[in-house]
Each structure stands twice: as C-alpha cells, then as structure tokens.
Design an enzyme around this catalytic site. Structure first.
Site, short mmCIF file in Angstrom:
data_model
loop_
_atom_site.label_atom_id
_atom_site.label_comp_id
_atom_site.label_asym_id
_atom_site.label_seq_id
_atom_site.Cartn_x
_atom_site.Cartn_y
_atom_site.Cartn_z
N ASP A 31 -6.74 -0.54 -4.94
CA ASP A 31 -6.36 0.58 -5.80
C ASP A 31 -7.58 0.99 -6.62
O ASP A 31 -8.28 0.15 -7.18
CB ASP A 31 -5.19 0.18 -6.72
CG ASP A 31 -4.56 1.37 -7.40
OD1 ASP A 31 -5.28 2.14 -8.09
OD2 ASP A 31 -3.34 1.56 -7.27
N HIS A 46 3.82 3.06 -0.33
CA HIS A 46 2.80 2.04 -0.56
C HIS A 46 3.33 0.94 -1.46
O HIS A 46 4.10 1.19 -2.38
CB HIS A 46 1.52 2.63 -1.16
CG HIS A 46 1.72 3.49 -2.36
ND1 HIS A 46 2.20 4.78 -2.28
CD2 HIS A 46 1.52 3.26 -3.68
CE1 HIS A 46 2.26 5.30 -3.50
NE2 HIS A 46 1.86 4.39 -4.37
N HIS A 66 2.26 -1.98 -4.11
CA HIS A 66 1.19 -2.50 -4.97
C HIS A 66 1.25 -4.02 -4.94
O HIS A 66 2.31 -4.61 -5.17
CB HIS A 66 1.41 -2.07 -6.43
CG HIS A 66 1.23 -0.62 -6.70
ND1 HIS A 66 0.08 -0.08 -7.23
CD2 HIS A 66 2.07 0.43 -6.55
CE1 HIS A 66 0.21 1.22 -7.40
NE2 HIS A 66 1.42 1.56 -6.99
#
Ligand code: AMP
Length: 133
Positions: free
Chosen positions: A29, A93, A95
């Site tokens: 990220d 997505h 995390h």
C-alpha cells in the site's frame, strides 16, 4: 475504463510487488499504516469483494494467507490484521497489516511516509519470504 489496480497488474502503473500468481497480485500500500502493509487483489476486476464467485473468493483468501505468512516472517509484529473496505478503489482488495495492538489498524492514524528505497527493501524481503514458502 480499467481500475488503477488493473493498471498496476498490467505494469502500466508502478507498484512495489510482493507476490503474484495466475489469478492474484499483492503489492505494498502506497500510504501504509505499517511497514509491510500490503494489498492483495484478484487480477479479475470485481468491485465488491462479496461479488466474487465462491471458488475465486476462497482462493483469494488462501493466497492472502500465504502472503500474510510471508509478511510475518520478515516484519516484526504480533499478527497480521485483515481489513476489507474498498470504499476508495472499485477493485476488490484485502489489506494485510502487521499489527501489535488493535489501534494499529485504525485508518484514522497518520500514515507512514517511506521513501522509494524503503518500499523496495520491504517488498524485496516479503517477496523472498513468499518465494521461499
Ligand atoms: P480502500 O478502497 O478504502 O480500501 O482504500 C484504497 C487503498 O489503496 C488505500 O489504502 C490507498 O493507500 C491504496 N492505494 C491507492 N492507490 C494505490 C497505488 N497506486 N499503489 C498502492 N496503493 C494504493
């Protein structure tokens, strides 16, 4: 139009890749809550994670588990926290966030500012741990 994450998979936009398979891609990220904060995505463009068909959904989480285990091996932390928001980028997505306490997963906290070399070093370590798995 392709999502920003599809463009990352295609290599049109650079990313700090940590792992890849036929169907999935994992990269750091760019606004990390912690060193090693990683996003895991299906290459197939689906906005909402619960719209992914069951088989691919299971495989996505299995792939994320392998990536999480690789992160754990190279980033000191108690656990890898898992969060799915998907409110900003319309491409599913997960995390993966190295944490020591629950507040380490607060997106209201300031993000780390890492330079290119630091991102590259972290990505290379996770990539190696993933490949050695
Ligand atoms: P959300 O959709 O709410 O899960 O947030 C999107 C996440 O993607 C945020 O944590 C962003 O920092 C991250 N992000 C957006 N663009 C990029 C990029 N080009 N490379 C890496 N991470 C990104």
């Amino acid at each position: 139009m392709a999502t920003i994450f599809s463009r990352i998979v295609e290599g049109e936009i650079p990313s700090y890749k940590v792992a890849e398979s036929k169907d999935f891609y994992a990269f750091l990220d760019i606004n990390p809550l912690a060193r090693g904060h990683t996003l895991v995505i299906p290459k197939k463009e689906v906005d909402y994670i619960f719209d992914i068909e069951n088989e691919l959904y299971k495989e996505l989480f299995t792939f994320a588990k392998t990536v999480g285990k690789a992160i754990e091996r190279v980033i000191p932390c108690k656990r890898i926290g898992i969060i799915v928001f998907g409110l900003d980028v319309p491409h599913a997505h997960i995390h993966l966030i190295p944490i020591n306490k629950s507040s380490d997963m607060s997106f209201d906290s300031p993000k780390l500012s890492l330079d290119k070399e630091e991102f590259e070093e972290i990505a290379a370590k996770i990539q190696k741990a993933f490949q050695d798995a």
